[in-house]
Design a protein around this motif. Structure first.
Motif, short mmCIF file in Angstrom:
data_model
loop_
_atom_site.label_atom_id
_atom_site.label_comp_id
_atom_site.label_asym_id
_atom_site.label_seq_id
_atom_site.Cartn_x
_atom_site.Cartn_y
_atom_site.Cartn_z
N ILE A 193 0.86 -1.18 0.00
CA ILE A 193 0.00 0.00 0.00
C ILE A 193 0.90 1.23 0.00
CG2 ILE A 193 -1.85 1.23 1.18
CD1 ILE A 193 -2.67 -1.51 0.14
N ASP A 194 0.94 1.93 -1.11
CA ASP A 194 1.85 3.07 -1.28
C ASP A 194 1.17 4.35 -0.81
OD1 ASP A 194 4.11 4.45 -2.05
OD2 ASP A 194 3.47 4.64 -4.15
N VAL A 195 1.20 4.57 0.49
CA VAL A 195 0.44 5.67 1.09
C VAL A 195 0.92 7.03 0.59
CG1 VAL A 195 -0.16 6.80 3.27
CG2 VAL A 195 -0.05 4.30 3.15
N ASN A 196 2.22 7.22 0.45
CA ASN A 196 2.74 8.53 0.07
C ASN A 196 3.07 8.65 -1.42
OD1 ASN A 196 4.96 6.90 -0.02
ND2 ASN A 196 6.18 8.08 1.44
N HIS A 197 2.67 7.64 -2.22
CA HIS A 197 2.80 7.68 -3.68
C HIS A 197 4.23 7.89 -4.16
CE1 HIS A 197 -1.53 7.87 -3.51
NE2 HIS A 197 -1.51 9.07 -2.96
#
Length: 218
Positions: A193-197
């Motif tokens: 899950i790439d929260v901060n992109h």
């Protein structure tokens, strides 16, 4: 922190912001891609860049951040360079497109035009700098255990062993992904899950992995 479930299967691949003009009806349609260069499925490509042509002026100030966070070049080879030209966006890998390599270019949802209309549809295109297109890819689905729902916008990598070439894509609204195309071999499939992109696993981001092997057809 392992909190994801990945499912994998073999598959055959086939500047300054411009302002809208005053008056007239309000345009609420999201921007659409008019053309993609080189053509999807093209072989022996020698282009130095990929060009997206849109039907409207794209905002260069996106809510998510820099425009390079909306495009994925796979396999990954350094940062993605993005050039904004109003209705046209050009992208290229830092070191250029490699010979004898098949590429998947993904436009992620979230691009907006200057009126704030947001494109919510991801799109992918493939081309090859070699005479043939590889026939393998990995398809699957990513779930987040905490919510018991598909993981939307998760990053999926297929890391070739032993040379560590990284093929990368993102999941759609149903948590599905299709990463490739590539040749036979062994791949570590990693989803997070790439929260901060930033397209990298950071501390406290949920992830999981599995191993996939392909054998060449005889």
């Amino acid at each position: 922190m392992r909190r994801l479930t990945t499912l994998a299967a073999l598959a055959l691949a086939g500047c300054a912001s411009a302002a809208p003009p005053p008056g007239g009806p309000v345009d609420k349609a999201p921007p659409k891609i008019l053309s993609f260069t080189p053509d999807s499925g093209a072989l022996n490509v020698r282009d130095k860049k990929v060009v997206f042509q849109f039907d409207d002026v794209i905002s260069d100030r996106s809510a998510r951040g820099a425009l390079d966070t909306y495009f994925i070049i796979s396999p990954r080879d350094g940062a993605t360079r993005v050039a904004w030209h109003r209705r046209t966006i050009e992208i290229r890998p830092t070191r250029g497109f490699r010979p004898n390599t098949a590429y998947q270019i993904t436009k992620l949802p979230g691009l907006a035009d200057v009126r704030g209309n947001v494109d919510t549809t991801p799109m992918s295109f493939i081309f090859s700098t070699r005479p043939r297109m590889p026939t393998f890819s990995i398809v699957g689905q990513v779930f987040e255990w905490a919510t018991e729902r598909p993981a939307v916008g998760a990053i999926v990598e297929a890391i070739a062993r032993p040379d560590s070439v990284v093929y990368i894509t993102s999941t759609d609204t149903a948590g599905r992904y299709d990463v490739g195309p590539f040749g036979p071999g062994t791949y570590t499939v990693l989803a997070f899950i790439d929260v901060n992109h930033n397209f990298a696993i950071d501390r406290n981001e949920k992830w999981d992995s599995t191993l996939v092997r392909f054998t060449a057809n005889r």
